[in-house]
Design an enzyme around this catalytic site. Structure first.
Site, PDB file in Angstrom:
ATOM      1  N   MET A 354       0.855  -1.185   0.000  1.00 54.55           N
ATOM      2  CA  MET A 354       0.000   0.000   0.000  1.00 54.55           C
ATOM      3  C   MET A 354       0.892   1.237   0.000  1.00 54.55           C
ATOM      4  O   MET A 354       1.612   1.488   0.962  1.00 54.55           O
ATOM      5  CB  MET A 354      -0.921   0.012   1.224  1.00 54.55           C
ATOM      6  CG  MET A 354      -1.916   1.160   1.242  1.00 54.55           C
ATOM      7  SD  MET A 354      -3.114   1.129  -0.102  1.00 54.55           S
ATOM      8  CE  MET A 354      -4.106  -0.293   0.378  1.00 54.55           C
ATOM      9  N   GLY A 355       0.860   1.971  -1.107  1.00 57.96           N
ATOM     10  CA  GLY A 355       1.630   3.202  -1.205  1.00 57.96           C
ATOM     11  C   GLY A 355       0.834   4.377  -0.680  1.00 57.96           C
ATOM     12  O   GLY A 355      -0.318   4.234  -0.251  1.00 57.96           O
ATOM     13  N   CYS A 356       1.413   5.575  -0.759  1.00 61.36           N
ATOM     14  CA  CYS A 356       0.723   6.757  -0.231  1.00 61.36           C
ATOM     15  C   CYS A 356      -0.472   7.148  -1.085  1.00 61.36           C
ATOM     16  O   CYS A 356      -1.356   7.884  -0.640  1.00 61.36           O
ATOM     17  CB  CYS A 356       1.695   7.922  -0.094  1.00 61.36           C
ATOM     18  SG  CYS A 356       2.417   8.448  -1.653  1.00 61.36           S
ATOM     19  N   THR A 357      -0.506   6.664  -2.335  1.00 60.31           N
ATOM     20  CA  THR A 357      -1.638   6.991  -3.206  1.00 60.31           C
ATOM     21  C   THR A 357      -2.579   5.808  -3.416  1.00 60.31           C
ATOM     22  O   THR A 357      -3.525   5.902  -4.202  1.00 60.31           O
ATOM     23  CB  THR A 357      -1.147   7.468  -4.587  1.00 60.31           C
ATOM     24  OG1 THR A 357      -0.388   6.417  -5.208  1.00 60.31           O
ATOM     25  CG2 THR A 357      -0.290   8.706  -4.462  1.00 60.31           C
ATOM     26  N   GLY A 358      -2.330   4.701  -2.712  1.00 59.43           N
ATOM     27  CA  GLY A 358      -3.232   3.569  -2.858  1.00 59.43           C
ATOM     28  C   GLY A 358      -2.476   2.257  -2.983  1.00 59.43           C
ATOM     29  O   GLY A 358      -1.256   2.192  -2.775  1.00 59.43           O
TER      30      GLY A 358
END
Length: 382
Positions: A354-358
């Site tokens: 899970m990255g900072c944008t999704g």
């Protein structure tokens, strides 16, 4: 005169005639407003209705008990009576639209809200109450069309479309892009964040990055409440145009929703919203969009493309682990586990993250290009 010139002139006049047909120049619209049910009393509703009648040149008809006002009144004593009466008045075409609280729409119909962002821009939220479809993805695809229709009826010829970055957003984006490839006209907006894209983050809502924000009704309802009441402590909705008209193919009643906590400004905005869409002939715009979609076999498109995917994540093939540093974004959160399992079936080791944008799929850098290709083939990426 050259025959080609004649054809051009003829086509021009035909287009002008069609545009004139959409407008109701000179017509005075009758807009009903139910009074009972507000948590804030009735005075603010009467005040808003009186001000809008003077300002907008519409005829406002109050539906409620006898009141001290110069406006027309259709007398009822209870909320239940009011809803029966508003449906009767709409059916008899004695009113063209109605603003009311807590109305039950049939499945397939939901409302397009309209907010004012902190930047001062008006923004449509598709949708805010009701249920367009029991299938979330199908519902959001249709919400896109309905949001476009309402924005066009308010004078935005090519409204920009953005999809709120919630569960299902990537799948919705993929299906909408397929629909565009088939020939449907949509103008996608862009996030104002540095990485851009159709998916909108919270910042984009504040900035009003797109004309229409596509989401599901429950999320849209929360957005409406936050935008309309955040600067008033949450108790009273004081900004915006309300939760908007119920819209769906084949549904012609124009019922505009406000909350029981909507103050005078929002009631006033809802009446203005109703008048604007009526002048823009919203029913005509809806039929035009439906005709365009029918030519593209829209219902067949939905049946073929929006269905439950085979669950493969429960039988993940075991393959040797690899160092995974390449990140592939764009897979919907609901399909993340299946995407990882799919790549492993194809002998490409991957992990979910899970990255900072999704959500992201992580693979070895040497396998990134192959992984992207496979994920597109498996319809996990748009």
């Amino acid at each position: 005169m050259n025959s080609n010139v004649n054809k051009i002139i003829g086509k021009t006049f035909l287009n002008i005639a069609k545009e004139l047909e959409k407008k109701d120049f000179g017509k005075t619209f009758n807009i009903g407003v139910t009074v009972l049910g507000s948590e804030l009393g009735t005075d603010h509703i009467i005040q808003a209705a009186e001000e809008d009648q003077r300002k907008l040149g519409v005829n406002v008809v109050l539906i409620g008990p006898k009141m001290d006002t110069y406006l027309d009144i259709v007398e009822v004593q209870t909320e239940e009576e009011a809803h029966h009466k508003l449906e009767e008045l709409l059916f008899k075409k004695e009113i063209d639209a109605v603003v009311t609280m807590h109305y039950t729409f049939p499945i397939g119909v939901s409302t397009i809200g309209r907010v004012v962002t902190p930047t001062g821009k008006s923004m449509f939220i598709a949708t805010t109450t009701g249920t367009t479809s029991t299938n979330k993805i199908e519902g959001m695809v249709k919400n896109t069309v309905y949001g476009k229709v309402v924005a066009k009826s308010c004078g935005i010829e090519n409204p920009t479309i953005g999809i709120l970055n919630i569960e299902g957003a990537k799948e919705v984006e993929k299906q909408l892009k397929k629909l565009v490839e088939k020939g449907y006209d949509l103008t996608f907006g862009q996030s104002k964040r540095s990485d851009g894209g159709v998916a909108l983050r919270g910042n984009d809502l504040i900035m009003g990055s797109c004309d229409v924000v596509v989401t599901d009704s429950l999320t849209g309802n929360i957005i409406m409440k936050l935008f309309s009441s955040f600067n008033n402590g949450g108790k009273e909705e004081v900004v915006g145009y309300g939760y908007g008209p119920g819209i769906g193919f084949g549904y012609e009643n124009k019922v505009f929703i406000v909350s029981r906590a909507s103050g005078a400004n929002v009631v006033r905005g809802a009446i203005e919203y109703a008048a604007e869409t009526l002048k823009g002939n919203i029913n005509c715009v809806l039929k035009e969009e439906e005709e365009k979609l029918n030519k593209l076999n829209f219902n067949d498109f939905l049946k073929e493309n929006i269905k439950e995917k085979k669950v493969i994540a429960q039988t993940v093939k075991e393959i040797p682990k690899e160092i995974v540093t390449a990140q592939i974004a764009g897979v919907d959160i609901m399909e993340l586990d299946n995407a990882v399992a799919y790549l492993k079936e194809k002998e490409v080791y991957s992990e979910a993250g899970m990255g900072c944008t999704g959500p992201i799929v992580m693979v070895n850098e040497s396998k990134e290009e192959l992984a992207r290709k496979l994920l597109k083939e498996g319809e996990f990426l748009a």
